[in-house]
Design an enzyme around this catalytic site. Structure first.
Site, mmCIF file in Angstrom:
data_model
loop_
_atom_site.group_PDB
_atom_site.id
_atom_site.type_symbol
_atom_site.label_atom_id
_atom_site.label_comp_id
_atom_site.label_asym_id
_atom_site.label_seq_id
_atom_site.Cartn_x
_atom_site.Cartn_y
_atom_site.Cartn_z
ATOM 1 N N TYR A 115 0.852 -1.292 0.105
ATOM 2 C CA TYR A 115 -0.022 0.006 0.110
ATOM 3 C C TYR A 115 0.850 1.333 -0.184
ATOM 4 O O TYR A 115 1.919 1.159 0.359
ATOM 5 C CB TYR A 115 -0.914 0.029 1.290
ATOM 6 N N CYS A 116 0.312 2.112 -0.353
ATOM 7 C CA CYS A 116 0.874 3.584 -0.534
ATOM 8 C C CYS A 116 -0.120 4.624 -0.047
ATOM 9 O O CYS A 116 -1.006 4.144 0.600
ATOM 10 C CB CYS A 116 1.389 4.116 -1.773
ATOM 11 N N ARG A 117 -0.258 5.740 -0.572
ATOM 12 C CA ARG A 117 -1.202 6.858 -0.147
ATOM 13 C C ARG A 117 -2.370 6.640 -1.020
ATOM 14 O O ARG A 117 -3.673 6.510 -0.200
ATOM 15 C CB ARG A 117 -0.671 8.269 -0.534
ATOM 16 N N GLY A 174 -2.398 4.292 -4.182
ATOM 17 C CA GLY A 174 -2.550 3.033 -4.820
ATOM 18 C C GLY A 174 -1.754 2.989 -5.791
ATOM 19 O O GLY A 174 -1.408 2.200 -6.660
ATOM 20 N N ILE A 177 -4.058 3.890 1.708
ATOM 21 C CA ILE A 177 -4.128 4.406 3.153
ATOM 22 C C ILE A 177 -5.452 5.309 3.293
ATOM 23 O O ILE A 177 -6.170 5.547 4.251
ATOM 24 C CB ILE A 177 -2.814 4.736 3.742
#
Length: 112
Positions: free
Chosen positions: A69-71, A73, A97
């Site tokens: 995951y990141c901010r 996607g 996230i």
């Protein structure tokens, strides 16, 4: 999404929550920057910034699924595609996230 059909699937925040609640054995991989991670992270996640991934891939287990995951996607989709090409079993958290936090808030409101 641009990365569709690159050897990995997306996973929704609700499906990720279900995996956690069931106690499934997987690695939650945060590919954001250390500053983003320090500011907020999903409990139990392991940080490897996407720009360091190629040099640190040996830190990742081959015997369990990875959920990246990141901010929002995009970086995690890139990381998931890279890891899938290397033979890892990997999923990308759809919406990152930000989506996780929105569903967390919604779940809290339903309980209240």
């Amino acid at each position: 999404m641009f990365f569709k059909n690159h050897g990995f699937d997306n996973i929704s925040p609700d499906d990720l929550r279900e995996k956690r609640d069931k106690g499934e054995d997987f690695l939650l991989l945060d590919v954001r920057t250390p500053a983003e991670y320090a500011s907020q992270a999903i409990d139990g996640s392991h940080l490897i910034p996407v720009q360091e991934l190629a040099h640190r891939v040996a830190e990742l287990p081959r015997d369990k699924e990875i959920v990246a995951y990141c901010r929002v996607g995009n970086r995690s989709a890139f990381a998931a595609a890279y890891l899938a090409r290397l033979g890892y079993s990997v999923k990308n958290l759809e919406g990152g996230i930000l989506a996780w936090n929105m569903t967390q808030d919604a779940a809290f409101m339903r309980v209240s």
